[in-house]
Design an enzyme around this catalytic site. Structure first.
Site, PDB file in Angstrom:
ATOM      1  N   THR A   1      59.672  73.185 114.512  1.00 52.09           N
ATOM      2  CA  THR A   1      60.536  74.263 114.031  1.00 52.09           C
ATOM      3  C   THR A   1      62.000  73.926 114.285  1.00 52.09           C
ATOM      4  O   THR A   1      62.856  74.035 113.402  1.00 52.09           O
ATOM      5  CB  THR A   1      60.166  75.583 114.737  1.00 52.09           C
ATOM      6  OG1 THR A   1      58.832  75.950 114.367  1.00 52.09           O
ATOM      7  CG2 THR A   1      61.126  76.706 114.357  1.00 52.09           C
ATOM      8  N   SER A   2      62.283  73.500 115.511  1.00 50.27           N
ATOM      9  CA  SER A   2      63.688  73.216 115.852  1.00 50.27           C
ATOM     10  C   SER A   2      64.224  72.012 115.089  1.00 50.27           C
ATOM     11  O   SER A   2      65.394  71.970 114.719  1.00 50.27           O
ATOM     12  CB  SER A   2      63.825  73.002 117.360  1.00 50.27           C
ATOM     13  OG  SER A   2      63.366  71.713 117.727  1.00 50.27           O
TER      14      SER A   2
ATOM     15  N   GLY B   1      54.611  74.024 114.969  1.00 45.09           N
ATOM     16  CA  GLY B   1      54.835  73.718 116.378  1.00 45.09           C
ATOM     17  C   GLY B   1      56.266  74.057 116.769  1.00 45.09           C
ATOM     18  O   GLY B   1      57.145  74.208 115.924  1.00 45.09           O
ATOM     19  N   CYS B   2      56.481  74.174 118.057  1.00 41.27           N
ATOM     20  CA  CYS B   2      57.803  74.583 118.543  1.00 41.27           C
ATOM     21  C   CYS B   2      58.838  73.491 118.265  1.00 41.27           C
ATOM     22  O   CYS B   2      59.905  73.762 117.716  1.00 41.27           O
ATOM     23  CB  CYS B   2      57.737  74.911 120.027  1.00 41.27           C
ATOM     24  SG  CYS B   2      56.919  73.672 121.049  1.00 41.27           S
ATOM     25  N   TYR B   3      58.523  72.252 118.628  1.00 42.70           N
ATOM     26  CA  TYR B   3      59.476  71.174 118.368  1.00 42.70           C
ATOM     27  C   TYR B   3      59.754  71.022 116.876  1.00 42.70           C
ATOM     28  O   TYR B   3      60.914  70.916 116.455  1.00 42.70           O
ATOM     29  CB  TYR B   3      58.972  69.853 118.951  1.00 42.70           C
ATOM     30  CG  TYR B   3      58.969  69.757 120.451  1.00 42.70           C
ATOM     31  CD1 TYR B   3      60.155  69.849 121.181  1.00 42.70           C
ATOM     32  CD2 TYR B   3      57.794  69.554 121.163  1.00 42.70           C
ATOM     33  CE1 TYR B   3      60.165  69.744 122.571  1.00 42.70           C
ATOM     34  CE2 TYR B   3      57.788  69.443 122.549  1.00 42.70           C
ATOM     35  CZ  TYR B   3      58.977  69.536 123.250  1.00 42.70           C
ATOM     36  OH  TYR B   3      58.969  69.425 124.618  1.00 42.70           O
TER      37      TYR B   3
END
Lengths: 346, 346, 346, 346
Positions: B153-154, B149-151
């Site tokens: 990853t960060s 997921g994008c979150y």
């Protein structure tokens, strides 16, 4: 490899040029000059290039720069490229000037609109107006290319086929353009202060913007007679993009599809101009991040006018991308080297 | 050439994947499926790709697609990739799933958070969590990669070195993330209606967002013990980008430069993670348009906490770019093929 | 009529104050001073007030100003209100200072965080921290009110009921705030240049922002013991609004509805604090244009934390509106005079 | 107190009307109807009004509504106000219709542009076009007021003095308008999806927008002859505001100051029209939040054209504010009751 330098590298147009050149497969970036950031690594000034451009910015030192460069790009305020140009040409290097100093053929017109003496008038006859879709052949052999302004690029490409074919009454041309804020550069001003721009649109330079004579010169050349236009730029709350909405009265009854065919024919060899199908009009979002100029149009039978809409990324086709395109042509590279690829959406 | 298809190609993540794959030098794009736009050329759905992607979108027809594809990407709402995955693997093709169906190792955790039965639990052991900076070796031999997921990853990239080395009290981790709106997709909703989002910021999914267990799974793996976190996502008025601001209490007294060294060492081989120099913190603008994750940090001696800030482009490193990175690894290509290059600024 | 003057009227906070005072039914605006625009009509500097505020801006001339004013507002950079305050009080006028010079009780704390000598320490005991929801009674009789910072307003109001009742572990408080750009003022800087801010979010002042000691002072007062917090502000691409997301560990098991009841009770008399119903969280868009502070919260039983979210308009409740609210209280006017009315949406 | 109801209260124009009416000192809001949110409190649909508007939205029940209302406002898609109008007038109540159904005098023109049968043609002669600056006297005695469209408001006010005095060649009028997104309403569509609009500008409805005949009707009335115009609206990435840039050829040589004097004279009694001094042009930011229409102009001696620029807040002077202004006139209240006050900046 073409060795390239950028003078005035730390403005937005300069930085976009650095980005494009740094990933251009046939270019080696050798020198970057700046007034304000000398001694800093370029990525310190533009951190998105951290790990990509380590070159230390230096103050302008033309002889040293020319010794290592095949081509020089100048991205300077008007008036500052004249002296540079003379030296670059004397040294036998090529110059692409992103500023206004060599765009106008007539010294007097330059001086009237820019209120500044032109100190290198002898170079004007050697300068080629670098709109490849119109002047490709001349650019091929030029050593001094005057890269067009952002607004003129969007307007001239949108009108060229109509004027070349004499289809519109040139006394009726109105060009209403909307630009993103990066066109105003990175220099600080209340006009580009975030809260002043955001959530607002306004006109500026009404009946007095300096891109007007540049458009008139090129449109006159295409029409084969003197063309005078109304041009109004607007500051739009977005980073990039210019949309030009252009009005002109048709001299004869023509259908939309007929005119679109003329456009497609006119731009048959132009890799970066996309003539959109009937029913489709450009938005700046379609072109941002690319070197494209998208064009759509509508014939309004009620008023007898044609309305042409064009969109470009002001920093790419309107500045740095077009400069690279010109360099490619000058150095015999495929015109889209380092410029291929669509924009980024959304 | 790797022959690639995208199932669910017309959402924002899917379209970004199409853009990246269409200019990937080692990929041939063969099939694009969509629920809503079957029969239309892809450029009609995404006009920035006019002249680039002429493929006609089709409804999902897996056998035909598998016959011509080496790798399939799925960019579907959760629950929809399970059946697809089974078929892809049976056909001996590789799958990169951009959705959530194969990210969580535990069926029960999936079902608790997604409130949906998992219908392909037998595939979970074969799925590799596709964060290359952590699981590169496993990805190399995987046939089923669950793209993060994008979150997560960060957040995971920002915390990994700290947890791997046991430097923070894992009970004190707070992850406060701010995302651009493209993360919410192209589906219509009041939440993503222009005037509702523009000029506003808000938290959502407080204490209940589905990316939480995904982060906890990976952070627990790194820490070697169960980690429970507080995570709050926010909707920010911009198209792209995620900034995560992360707080944790240090277990020992460490200086900023010491910790930064650990980060640099940890990410020595990671082409897309840029550990910023001391004194520099990321902004989303530095990474938008690239596959980078930029990380900076500050040690707060007053509170004994370290504050780590990371930035990614949610559609690239947070979705499509990372999927291409995974594909590159799976197919033995250089990891940054088709992904090199900095972001676009401004 | 209360005769009011504004010193430092042409910054954003000053201009918002001018707007509010110019339509305040019990106020007569008598003098506006500015460093940069002396001699111009106020509407020339802020054209939205064309036809409303014709007062000519003047340079600071305190004796003249005091002769005609009952109350003076100062909206100046820190360090500049000290000398003014002494004169205002000597002249027997009331002062509301929108800057930081009188917010901190301890001279040393001021000097540590602002790195500036405090030249009017004898006035600090007379200064009241002007957060009416906490210090209403003291404000009533004050002559010198220190109007709170924008971030502290949003954070203190969000935490006050929890600290007053001793419900959270004060060592675990994390305050993550997101502000619109007007909070950075109208002064030019690259940080607030349109293209640098737009389409980006970033943290700044991590572990070092000057609003930290102000929050700690007030939170300590509420808690009855020394409180140390982590505070991170973020610059968000919008004109107005602050959203604070606040994390703290609960000392006992409490339900969301129980805590909301405490909040409602605590703010029973506070006209401008809206405690939202369970299930609803604030967005800055709900309050922009108003003097409200909206508060919502979620209890996270997994982590034992409560997450409180608050939203204000940084220029109104975070600056000019609160200053008017303080003036209303000081002059015995109904607290919401000139401030009633909801925000503007969208 | 005037008892007022709003039919179609939950669109953006309706909600803005509710906000204005809820703080109008001479109005009591009695009923709000909606198709989608019946049964919910109005503040649940628009949380900025939490604590201000507790009225429960109901489905349209006209007899009940009329029993308690003196005036009804309709903010409905075109075609839906016809039947309502008949009932309202029969019940002896006043109606202000914010839609298009009663703006055009000619049934045929309505049917040509809206492609819909007009089912209440007998009411058209009783409808007054509610642009108070042009038709104030007729509005005073009207029972059915057709509130103008947003674009026509900005364009007609900008051109009225020129046409009334016969100063321009009416065959040369080009109106290029730029609108914020709230003009497209709260209904979901890809066109108003955040990421599609943000960072982009585009033209739409070129040569076919339905506000064209409305402008032509009123401009013809002012000119005393049939006027045909070119009109192009653009969608601009901002919430509120319309800027119209208007071009026309002057029939005689006139200076800027002469024309501005005519404008000032023409709008001498118009509280909401601000004719700006020479050298100043409007930006939408100057008027957002107010009922103003700001007008500036430039005479271009090179082309013989005058360029007029006007700015309004599309939801206030372009919709809800103008509706309240009309109501004030109809009920004998001071025209600016509930509408006084400048906009909000920035």
């Amino acid at each position: 490899m073409v060795k390239a330098s950028v003078i005035g590298a730390t403005g937005y147009a300069g930085a976009e040029l650095v980005r494009l050149l740094s990933s251009h497969p046939a270019v080696q970036l050798v020198g970057l000059t700046t007034q304000s950031y000398a001694g800093q690594a370029f990525w310190e000034v533009y951190p998105h290039l951290y790990g990509y451009v380590d070159i230390i910015c230096r103050e302008q030192d033309l002889p040293a720069l020319l010794a290592e460069s095949d081509v020089v790009f100048t991205a300077l305020p008007h008036g500052h490229a004249m002296a540079v140009a003379r030296e670059v040409l004397q040294a036998g290097r090529a110059l692409v000037d992103l500023g206004a100093d060599f765009r106008l053929h007539e010294v007097q017109v330059y001086q009237d609109w820019y209120r500044l003496e032109h100190t290198a008038p002898e170079l004007l006859p050697r300068a080629v107006y670098g709109l490849p879709e119109i002047h490709r052949e001349k650019i091929r052999s030029a050593r001094l290319v005057a890269n067009p302004g952002c607004y003129p690029t969007s307007a001239i490409l949108a009108l060229a086929p109509l004027l070349k074919r004499g289809l519109v009454d040139t006394d009726t041309i109105v060009i209403d353009s909307k630009s993103g804020v990066s066109g105003a550069g990175r220099g600080l001003s209340l006009t580009t202060h975030y809260c002043e721009v955001n959530e607002s649109i306004k006109a500026y330079g009404v009946a007095s913007h300096r891109h007007t004579p540049e458009m008139e010169q090129e449109l006159s050349g295409l029409a084969g007679k003197r063309v005078v236009i109304s041009f109004t730029p607007h500051l739009t709350p977005m980073n990039r993009g210019i949309l030009s909405t252009i009005y002109a009265r048709l001299l004869m009854s023509l259908g939309q599809e007929e005119i679109l065919s003329l456009y497609r024919e006119f731009y048959r060899e132009a890799k970066f101009v996309r003539v959109l199908p009937a029913g489709m009009l450009p938005a700046t979002k379609m072109v941002v991040g690319s070197n494209h100029c998208d064009i759509g149009l509508v014939v309004d039978s009620r008023t007898g006018r044609v309305v042409v809409v064009s969109a470009i990324d002001n920093l790419i086709k309107g500045a740095a991308g077009q400069a690279v395109q010109n360099m490619n042509i000058m150095f015999g590279l495929p015109e889209d080297t380092g410029l291929a690829g669509p924009g980024m959406y959304p």
